[in-house]
Design a protein around this motif. Structure first.
Motif, PDB file in Angstrom:
ATOM      1  N   GLU A  51      -9.558  13.309   1.509  1.00 26.69           N
ATOM      2  CA  GLU A  51      -8.721  12.187   1.083  1.00 26.69           C
ATOM      3  C   GLU A  51      -7.727  11.796   2.174  1.00 26.69           C
ATOM      4  OE1 GLU A  51      -8.094  12.291  -3.669  1.00 26.69           O
ATOM      5  OE2 GLU A  51      -7.504  14.143  -2.620  1.00 26.69           O
ATOM      6  N   ILE A  52      -7.168  12.796   2.831  1.00 25.50           N
ATOM      7  CA  ILE A  52      -6.219  12.502   3.906  1.00 25.50           C
ATOM      8  C   ILE A  52      -6.943  11.869   5.094  1.00 25.50           C
ATOM      9  CG2 ILE A  52      -4.619  13.512   5.564  1.00 25.50           C
ATOM     10  CD1 ILE A  52      -3.550  13.352   2.702  1.00 25.50           C
ATOM     11  N   SER A  53      -8.126  12.363   5.401  1.00 25.31           N
ATOM     12  CA  SER A  53      -8.911  11.774   6.480  1.00 25.31           C
ATOM     13  C   SER A  53      -9.227  10.308   6.182  1.00 25.31           C
ATOM     14  CB  SER A  53     -10.202  12.573   6.674  1.00 25.31           C
ATOM     15  OG  SER A  53     -11.013  11.989   7.672  1.00 25.31           O
ATOM     16  N   ASP A  54      -9.593  10.027   4.942  1.00 20.90           N
ATOM     17  CA  ASP A  54      -9.889   8.647   4.545  1.00 20.90           C
ATOM     18  C   ASP A  54      -8.635   7.769   4.639  1.00 20.90           C
ATOM     19  OD1 ASP A  54     -12.490   9.397   4.043  1.00 20.90           O
ATOM     20  OD2 ASP A  54     -12.239   9.561   1.875  1.00 20.90           O
ATOM     21  N   LEU A  55      -7.486   8.348   4.281  1.00 21.42           N
ATOM     22  CA  LEU A  55      -6.228   7.599   4.366  1.00 21.42           C
ATOM     23  C   LEU A  55      -5.938   7.183   5.797  1.00 21.42           C
ATOM     24  CD1 LEU A  55      -3.476   6.694   3.053  1.00 21.42           C
ATOM     25  CD2 LEU A  55      -2.621   8.961   3.718  1.00 21.42           C
ATOM     26  N   TYR A  56      -6.042   8.129   6.738  1.00 11.79           N
ATOM     27  CA  TYR A  56      -5.774   7.803   8.138  1.00 11.79           C
ATOM     28  C   TYR A  56      -6.813   6.822   8.684  1.00 11.79           C
ATOM     29  CZ  TYR A  56      -2.041  11.238   8.689  1.00 11.79           C
ATOM     30  OH  TYR A  56      -0.855  11.920   8.598  1.00 11.79           O
ATOM     31  N   HIS A  57      -8.041   6.933   8.225  1.00 11.60           N
ATOM     32  CA  HIS A  57      -9.067   5.979   8.651  1.00 11.60           C
ATOM     33  C   HIS A  57      -8.691   4.571   8.210  1.00 11.60           C
ATOM     34  CE1 HIS A  57     -12.845   3.677   8.263  1.00 11.60           C
ATOM     35  NE2 HIS A  57     -13.179   4.326   9.375  1.00 11.60           N
ATOM     36  N   ASP A  58      -8.274   4.436   6.969  1.00 16.61           N
ATOM     37  CA  ASP A  58      -7.855   3.125   6.476  1.00 16.61           C
ATOM     38  C   ASP A  58      -6.634   2.619   7.231  1.00 16.61           C
ATOM     39  OD1 ASP A  58      -9.892   3.104   4.638  1.00 16.61           O
ATOM     40  OD2 ASP A  58      -8.628   3.623   2.914  1.00 16.61           O
ATOM     41  N   ALA A  59      -5.688   3.516   7.512  1.00 16.78           N
ATOM     42  CA  ALA A  59      -4.462   3.117   8.208  1.00 16.78           C
ATOM     43  C   ALA A  59      -4.743   2.609   9.612  1.00 16.78           C
ATOM     44  CB  ALA A  59      -3.492   4.281   8.264  1.00 16.78           C
ATOM     45  N   SER A  60      -5.819   3.092  10.217  1.00 14.87           N
ATOM     46  CA  SER A  60      -6.170   2.687  11.579  1.00 14.87           C
ATOM     47  C   SER A  60      -7.072   1.465  11.625  1.00 14.87           C
ATOM     48  CB  SER A  60      -6.866   3.844  12.309  1.00 14.87           C
ATOM     49  OG  SER A  60      -6.017   4.962  12.426  1.00 14.87           O
ATOM     50  N   ASN A  61      -7.663   1.104  10.485  1.00 13.47           N
ATOM     51  CA  ASN A  61      -8.679   0.054  10.517  1.00 13.47           C
ATOM     52  C   ASN A  61      -8.411  -1.137   9.604  1.00 13.47           C
ATOM     53  OD1 ASN A  61     -11.096   1.194  12.235  1.00 13.47           O
ATOM     54  ND2 ASN A  61     -10.386   2.901  10.969  1.00 13.47           N
ATOM     55  N   LEU A  62      -7.615  -0.965   8.576  1.00 15.82           N
ATOM     56  CA  LEU A  62      -7.387  -2.065   7.641  1.00 15.82           C
ATOM     57  C   LEU A  62      -6.176  -2.898   8.048  1.00 15.82           C
ATOM     58  CD1 LEU A  62      -7.889  -0.345   4.148  1.00 15.82           C
ATOM     59  CD2 LEU A  62      -9.528  -1.727   5.453  1.00 15.82           C
ATOM     60  N   PRO A  63      -6.206  -4.196   7.781  1.00 16.22           N
ATOM     61  CA  PRO A  63      -4.992  -5.002   7.954  1.00 16.22           C
ATOM     62  C   PRO A  63      -3.891  -4.500   7.025  1.00 16.22           C
ATOM     63  CG  PRO A  63      -6.936  -6.391   7.669  1.00 16.22           C
ATOM     64  CD  PRO A  63      -7.373  -4.992   7.344  1.00 16.22           C
ATOM     65  N   ALA A  64      -2.656  -4.765   7.395  1.00 19.32           N
ATOM     66  CA  ALA A  64      -1.521  -4.228   6.660  1.00 19.32           C
ATOM     67  C   ALA A  64      -1.550  -4.587   5.178  1.00 19.32           C
ATOM     68  CB  ALA A  64      -0.216  -4.707   7.291  1.00 19.32           C
ATOM     69  N   THR A  65      -1.811  -5.846   4.868  1.00 19.70           N
ATOM     70  CA  THR A  65      -1.797  -6.259   3.466  1.00 19.70           C
ATOM     71  C   THR A  65      -2.895  -5.563   2.670  1.00 19.70           C
ATOM     72  OG1 THR A  65      -3.138  -8.190   4.083  1.00 19.70           O
ATOM     73  CG2 THR A  65      -0.747  -8.503   3.910  1.00 19.70           C
ATOM     74  N   GLU A  66      -4.070  -5.401   3.265  1.00 20.79           N
ATOM     75  CA  GLU A  66      -5.161  -4.736   2.568  1.00 20.79           C
ATOM     76  C   GLU A  66      -4.880  -3.244   2.402  1.00 20.79           C
ATOM     77  OE1 GLU A  66     -10.029  -4.192   2.833  1.00 20.79           O
ATOM     78  OE2 GLU A  66      -9.006  -5.616   4.143  1.00 20.79           O
ATOM     79  N   PHE A  67      -4.264  -2.633   3.425  1.00 23.52           N
ATOM     80  CA  PHE A  67      -3.918  -1.219   3.318  1.00 23.52           C
ATOM     81  C   PHE A  67      -2.910  -1.005   2.184  1.00 23.52           C
ATOM     82  CE2 PHE A  67      -1.283   2.475   4.420  1.00 23.52           C
ATOM     83  CZ  PHE A  67      -2.263   3.445   4.565  1.00 23.52           C
ATOM     84  N   THR A  68      -1.917  -1.874   2.096  1.00 31.15           N
ATOM     85  CA  THR A  68      -0.932  -1.764   1.017  1.00 31.15           C
ATOM     86  C   THR A  68      -1.581  -1.931  -0.345  1.00 31.15           C
ATOM     87  OG1 THR A  68       0.903  -2.523   2.406  1.00 31.15           O
ATOM     88  CG2 THR A  68       1.152  -2.779   0.030  1.00 31.15           C
ATOM     89  N   ARG A  69      -2.474  -2.904  -0.463  1.00 29.68           N
ATOM     90  CA  ARG A  69      -3.146  -3.140  -1.738  1.00 29.68           C
ATOM     91  C   ARG A  69      -3.987  -1.936  -2.148  1.00 29.68           C
ATOM     92  NH1 ARG A  69      -8.011  -4.008  -3.110  1.00 29.68           N
ATOM     93  NH2 ARG A  69      -8.681  -4.257  -0.946  1.00 29.68           N
ATOM     94  N   LYS A  70      -4.669  -1.334  -1.177  1.00 29.69           N
ATOM     95  CA  LYS A  70      -5.567  -0.229  -1.494  1.00 29.69           C
ATOM     96  C   LYS A  70      -4.823   1.079  -1.705  1.00 29.69           C
ATOM     97  CE  LYS A  70      -9.683   2.191   0.229  1.00 29.69           C
ATOM     98  NZ  LYS A  70     -10.735   2.234   1.292  1.00 29.69           N
ATOM     99  N   ARG A  71      -3.784   1.326  -0.904  1.00 22.94           N
ATOM    100  CA  ARG A  71      -3.133   2.644  -0.902  1.00 22.94           C
ATOM    101  C   ARG A  71      -1.758   2.660  -1.571  1.00 22.94           C
ATOM    102  NH1 ARG A  71      -6.797   6.660  -0.015  1.00 22.94           N
ATOM    103  NH2 ARG A  71      -8.288   6.024   1.606  1.00 22.94           N
ATOM    104  N   GLY A  72      -1.213   1.483  -1.866  1.00 24.49           N
ATOM    105  CA  GLY A  72       0.074   1.437  -2.541  1.00 24.49           C
ATOM    106  C   GLY A  72       1.258   1.808  -1.678  1.00 24.49           C
TER     107      GLY A  72
END
Length: 242
Positions: free
Chosen positions: A154-175
């Motif tokens: 889960e942590i690995s997936d979080l960092y992957h999203d943080a490095s690849n998703l736009p800010a707004t999408e990361f916020t929407r997905k991860r809160g």
């Protein structure tokens, strides 16, 4: 400027051990420099020479220190700090003056999270990190340490999203909103904190997740006279053999 460590650092530092949760430690040395004003005044005189950090995720600007200080810092680490770590021989040392300057809205999602300095380093090597606080306004923040509260995947997936998703999408997905990390969240638990103090230096294992405590980004400045000026060090060492 000489290269004698005692010209910069107190020869008999009082090293305190800050116990973190999960058995981790942080070492704290107060009044570490003999003349801290000397280094801050030098940084103020060089304020126009600071450059934006473009080689890692640090959200601010940096300046290489005087060669004499770098040599003295290396000697100080060898004499006083290396025995506290799994560090047999220093392979590389880096040091720099730095200031956090970016407002939260300019941060990338991976800068909203705590981080480790060990990423990409072979397991045969260890990294020791240090921060010297060169500001008197303690509200500018010290350093907090963290441990994952989710599974490794889960942590690995979080960092992957943080490095690849736009800010707004990361916020929407991860809160997680655009912000500097301050305390525990849904993914990490704060396991300890080293408050900032003028002329205080901390040393810790770079493998520990950590983040600067930026409580009020409106107080950040690019002026060394009143900004969050620190002197940061990193030592890559060969581990002891077993």
């Amino acid at each position: 400027m000489t290269e004698d460590a005692t010209d910069w650092f107190h020869p008999n530092p009082q090293i305190q051990t800050l116990r973190l949760e999960h058995g981790a430690t942080c070492f704290v040395i107060d009044d570490v420099l003999r003349e801290p004003e000397r280094l801050r005044d030098w940084a103020i005189a060089q304020r126009e020479a600071f450059k934006p950090v473009d080689f890692n995720a640090y959200p601010g600007i940096y300046l290489l220190p005087p060669n004499a200080l770098a040599h003295a810092f290396h000697a100080f680490f060898l004499q006083h700090m290396r025995p506290h770590f799994d560090a047999r021989r220093v392979l590389e040392m880096q040091s720099r003056l730095a200031m956090v300057t970016r407002p939260p809205e300019q941060l990338r999602p991976f800068q909203w999270l705590c981080h480790s300095d060990q990423v990409g380093v072979p397991t045969a090597y260890s990294i020791q990190a240090s921060v010297l606080y060169l500001f008197e306004d303690e509200e500018l923040g010290g350093t907090s340490f963290y441990a994952p509260s989710r599974t490794r995947q889960e942590i690995s997936d979080l960092y992957h999203d943080a490095s690849n998703l736009p800010a707004t999408e990361f916020t929407r997905k991860r809160g997680i909103p655009p912000s500097y990390m301050n305390g525990s969240n849904a993914y990490f638990t704060r396991i300890g904190q080293a408050p900032a103090r003028w002329n205080r230096m901390i040393f810790y294992d770079g493998n520990i997740l950590h983040s600067g405590d930026i409580h009020d980004p409106r107080r950040l400045s690019s002026d060394p006279a009143n900004g969050r000026l620190t002197f940061n060090g990193f030592f890559t060492c060969r581990r002891h053999t077993t």
